[in-house]
Design an enzyme around this catalytic site. Structure first.
Site, short mmCIF file in Angstrom:
data_model
loop_
_atom_site.label_atom_id
_atom_site.label_comp_id
_atom_site.label_asym_id
_atom_site.label_seq_id
_atom_site.Cartn_x
_atom_site.Cartn_y
_atom_site.Cartn_z
N LYS A 113 21.26 21.12 -33.53
CA LYS A 113 22.29 20.09 -33.37
C LYS A 113 23.39 20.24 -34.41
O LYS A 113 24.55 19.98 -34.12
CB LYS A 113 21.68 18.69 -33.42
N LYS A 195 16.70 25.54 -22.75
CA LYS A 195 16.25 24.37 -21.98
C LYS A 195 17.42 23.63 -21.34
O LYS A 195 18.55 23.71 -21.84
CB LYS A 195 15.44 23.43 -22.88
N LYS A 198 21.52 17.71 -21.52
CA LYS A 198 22.65 16.95 -20.98
C LYS A 198 23.95 17.29 -21.68
O LYS A 198 25.02 17.03 -21.15
CB LYS A 198 22.37 15.45 -20.97
P1 TYM Z 1 15.59 13.03 -25.30
O1 TYM Z 1 16.39 11.82 -24.98
O2 TYM Z 1 16.31 14.29 -25.66
O3 TYM Z 1 14.65 13.37 -24.06
C1 TYM Z 1 13.83 12.39 -23.45
C2 TYM Z 1 12.54 13.03 -22.97
O4 TYM Z 1 12.83 14.09 -22.05
C3 TYM Z 1 12.19 15.30 -22.48
N1 TYM Z 1 13.06 16.44 -22.13
C4 TYM Z 1 12.67 17.47 -21.39
N2 TYM Z 1 11.50 17.74 -20.79
C5 TYM Z 1 11.43 18.90 -20.07
N3 TYM Z 1 12.47 19.77 -19.95
C6 TYM Z 1 13.66 19.53 -20.55
N4 TYM Z 1 14.67 20.38 -20.42
C7 TYM Z 1 13.79 18.33 -21.31
N5 TYM Z 1 14.81 17.78 -22.02
C8 TYM Z 1 14.34 16.62 -22.51
C9 TYM Z 1 12.04 15.15 -23.97
O5 TYM Z 1 11.02 15.98 -24.49
C10 TYM Z 1 11.73 13.67 -24.12
O6 TYM Z 1 10.36 13.44 -23.90
N6 TYM Z 1 13.87 12.25 -29.91
C11 TYM Z 1 13.67 11.94 -28.51
C12 TYM Z 1 13.67 10.47 -28.22
C13 TYM Z 1 12.75 9.65 -29.04
C14 TYM Z 1 11.34 9.53 -28.86
C15 TYM Z 1 10.92 8.61 -29.85
C16 TYM Z 1 10.44 10.10 -27.98
C17 TYM Z 1 13.10 8.85 -30.06
N7 TYM Z 1 12.01 8.23 -30.56
C18 TYM Z 1 9.58 8.28 -29.98
C19 TYM Z 1 9.10 9.75 -28.10
C20 TYM Z 1 8.68 8.86 -29.09
C21 TYM Z 1 14.76 12.59 -27.71
O7 TYM Z 1 15.82 12.87 -28.19
O8 TYM Z 1 14.47 12.69 -26.38
#
Ligand code: TYM
Length: 328
Positions: A113, A195, A198
């Site tokens: 990032k 991967k 967005k």
């Molecule tokens: P975020 O918002 O990037 O993504 C949300 C969830 O989607 C999954 N994900 C994917 N899974 C498969 N293939 C992909 N290309 C892909 N892109 C995203 C992510 O693994 C996630 O499960 N830091 C986290 C949010 C967060 C969180 C938490 C999660 C904040 N606090 C506590 C669990 C527990 C994040 O940025 O996810």
């Protein structure tokens, strides 16, 4: 017996894509009958990248509406905004005093990032995983269903919990991750070496849940494959394997069955069929989303009630932590 606890979340940045759905939300909906679940829209995390305020507010509501549309019943699950529960930020500060700079320096998402955001490498981006650890530990979470990219953050949350417990006794449950065997890492359609994300500048890499059927089909038709015209699941065929994974997830067919389904197909036909399967699987969710997002009063009710519930659930842990560390 008391049910075990699940916590997970998604950022409120931009639209959700099929990686978020297949890697995470799909499993949330499956697991929610057996657990007490909190699913959070992590809007504070989204501030690590500069946001337009009105858009952030809109996106946060949109993510919450998608949670419900994708099968999470707000009566059974606590679906809420992170910023509505100030204990997240409070615990994050305390835990940051038990997290080493060296640990945060090793986080690959921070490195990625910061490379993408050279003009705004802020402290929040660096301490992002501490807030995530606080999210999880605040509710004595047993299980955290996430995609593969969150593995390292989850490991840090476990390390911090263990360190804290060693000093103060059993204050936190040390959480386990749940990373699905298929779909944990959906790759970019035109660059299957990375991967799906967005923030990708190439819109053809990413299928948003809000994309129209035409756009979805067009994007799948343009997905990168390879030059040998053989449909099999293999490390040396990242584009084809990714499409097979998506197909398997949306149809419920195993990877082997999915390969068999396309034994007679060429790449063109294969890509079209995968696109059609995604459109078909998404259709009922999209209809439900469109209905929900228009129902402002209903969403406002869910949001207000869940915030109160989450604050209530967070209070006992926060009280124990305050006492343990010696806050007056
Ligand atoms: P975020 O918002 O990037 O993504 C949300 C969830 O989607 C999954 N994900 C994917 N899974 C498969 N293939 C992909 N290309 C892909 N892109 C995203 C992510 O693994 C996630 O499960 N830091 C986290 C949010 C967060 C969180 C938490 C999660 C904040 N606090 C506590 C669990 C527990 C994040 O940025 O996810």
């Amino acid at each position: 017996m008391q049910k075990k606890i699940i916590f997970s979340g998604m950022q409120a940045t931009g639209n959700l894509h099929i990686g978020n759905w297949l890697g995470a939300a799909r499993n949330w909906a499956r697991l929610c009958a057996e657990y007490t679940c909190l699913y959070c829209v992590v809007d504070l995390h989204s501030l690590t990248v500069r946001q337009d305020p009105a858009t952030l507010r809109e996106n946060a509501r949109s993510v919450l509406a998608w949670y419900i549309a994708l099968g999470l019943d707000p009566k059974e699950n606590t679906l809420y905004f992170q910023s509505h529960v100030s204990a997240h930020a409070e615990l994050s500060w305390i835990l940051s005093c038990y997290t080493y700079m060296g640990e945060l320096n090793r986080m690959t998402q921070f490195k990625d990032k910061s490379a993408k955001n050279e003009a705004n490498i802020n402290a929040g981006l660096f301490t992002y995983p501490v807030l995530m650890a606080a999210d999880i530990l605040l509710f004595q979470t047993d299980l955290v269903p996430v995609g593969d990219d969150q593995r390292q953050h989850l490991e840090l949350a476990r390390d911090v919990a263990q360190r804290f417990n060693q000093v103060y006794g059993e204050i936190f449950v040390v959480p386990e991750g749940y990373i699905p065997p298929v779909g944990a890492r959906i790759m970019a359609l035109q660059s299957p070496g990375k991967k799906m994300s967005k923030s990708d500048e190439n819109l053809y890499n990413c299928i948003f849940l809000s994309d129209s059927p035409d756009v979805i089909i067009k994007k799948f038709k343009r997905a990168v494959t390879d030059s040998d015209n053989e449909i099999r699941f293999s490390e040396d065929k990242p584009g084809i394997s990714n499409l097979l994974t998506v197909y398997s997830c949306v149809t419920g067919r195993s990877i082997d069955q999915s390969v068999a389904d396309f034994a007679q197909s060429g790449y063109g036909d294969f890509k079209l069929k995968v696109g059609e399967a995604v459109v078909e699987a998404l259709l009922p969710y999209r209809r439900e989303y469109d209905r929900l997002i228009a129902d402002t009063a209903y969403l406002d009710g869910v949001i207000a009630e869940a915030a109160g519930k989450a604050r209530h659930l967070a209070a006992p842990t926060m009280a124990r932590v305050r006492t343990a560390v010696g806050l007056p």
